[in-house]
Scaffold this motif. Structure first.
Motif, PDB file in Angstrom:
ATOM      1  N   SER A  74       0.836  -1.200   0.000  1.00 60.59           N
ATOM      2  CA  SER A  74       0.000   0.000   0.000  1.00 60.59           C
ATOM      3  C   SER A  74       0.872   1.252   0.000  1.00 60.59           C
ATOM      4  CB  SER A  74      -0.896   0.003   1.240  1.00 60.59           C
ATOM      5  OG  SER A  74      -0.110   0.234   2.398  1.00 60.59           O
ATOM      6  N   GLY A  75       0.250   2.370  -0.315  1.00 61.74           N
ATOM      7  CA  GLY A  75       0.958   3.643  -0.274  1.00 61.74           C
ATOM      8  C   GLY A  75       1.464   3.967   1.114  1.00 61.74           C
ATOM      9  N   GLU A  76       0.687   3.602   2.138  1.00 58.13           N
ATOM     10  CA  GLU A  76       1.100   3.841   3.519  1.00 58.13           C
ATOM     11  C   GLU A  76       2.346   3.027   3.858  1.00 58.13           C
ATOM     12  OE1 GLU A  76      -0.783   2.784   7.772  1.00 58.13           O
ATOM     13  OE2 GLU A  76      -2.072   4.031   6.500  1.00 58.13           O
ATOM     14  N   GLN A  77       2.386   1.771   3.411  1.00 53.18           N
ATOM     15  CA  GLN A  77       3.567   0.938   3.647  1.00 53.18           C
ATOM     16  C   GLN A  77       4.770   1.508   2.905  1.00 53.18           C
ATOM     17  OE1 GLN A  77       1.677  -2.702   2.272  1.00 53.18           O
ATOM     18  NE2 GLN A  77       2.162  -3.674   4.241  1.00 53.18           N
ATOM     19  N   ALA A  78       4.557   1.949   1.674  1.00 54.70           N
ATOM     20  CA  ALA A  78       5.646   2.537   0.890  1.00 54.70           C
ATOM     21  C   ALA A  78       6.187   3.782   1.587  1.00 54.70           C
ATOM     22  CB  ALA A  78       5.168   2.879  -0.509  1.00 54.70           C
ATOM     23  N   ILE A 135       8.180  14.562  -2.471  1.00 56.72           N
ATOM     24  CA  ILE A 135       8.700  13.197  -2.344  1.00 56.72           C
ATOM     25  C   ILE A 135       7.640  12.213  -1.847  1.00 56.72           C
ATOM     26  CG2 ILE A 135       9.572  13.347   0.020  1.00 56.72           C
ATOM     27  CD1 ILE A 135      12.100  11.869  -1.092  1.00 56.72           C
ATOM     28  N   ASP A 136       6.596  12.709  -1.157  1.00 54.27           N
ATOM     29  CA  ASP A 136       5.570  11.807  -0.654  1.00 54.27           C
ATOM     30  C   ASP A 136       4.584  11.370  -1.740  1.00 54.27           C
ATOM     31  OD1 ASP A 136       4.000  14.042  -1.015  1.00 54.27           O
ATOM     32  OD2 ASP A 136       3.408  14.232   1.079  1.00 54.27           O
ATOM     33  N   GLY A 137       4.768  11.857  -2.962  1.00 47.63           N
ATOM     34  CA  GLY A 137       3.915  11.435  -4.071  1.00 47.63           C
ATOM     35  C   GLY A 137       2.643  12.243  -4.226  1.00 47.63           C
TER      36      GLY A 137
END
Length: 75
Positions: free
Chosen positions: A27-31, A71-73
């Motif tokens: 997931s995005g949170e894990q990334a 950087i956080d997308g």
């Protein structure tokens, strides 16, 4: 040399994680957590001039990342 060794170890670790990640999607949170763990030990400068001055004082190299967006997308 210490930073180079750290970056080399980081690249090796990331390569092995990418190979393992091909089997599953995270997931995005894990990334985001992975990025935080991998980058928390790096002293980032927001100014190239500041980075050059710090590198000159320490006799170190500069690892320059030029990005558009955040950087956080979330650009």
């Amino acid at each position: 040399m210490e930073r180079f060794s750290f970056l080399l170890a980081l690249a090796v670790a990331m390569t092995s994680q990418v190979c393992a990640a091909r089997e599953s999607i995270i997931s995005g949170e894990q990334a985001s957590r992975h990025v935080h763990v991998l980058t928390r030990g790096i002293k980032w400068h927001t100014s190239l001039e500041d980075a050059q001055n710090a590198a000159k004082e320490r006799g170190a190299l500069i690892f320059w990342v030029h990005m558009l967006g955040k950087i956080d997308g979330k650009t």
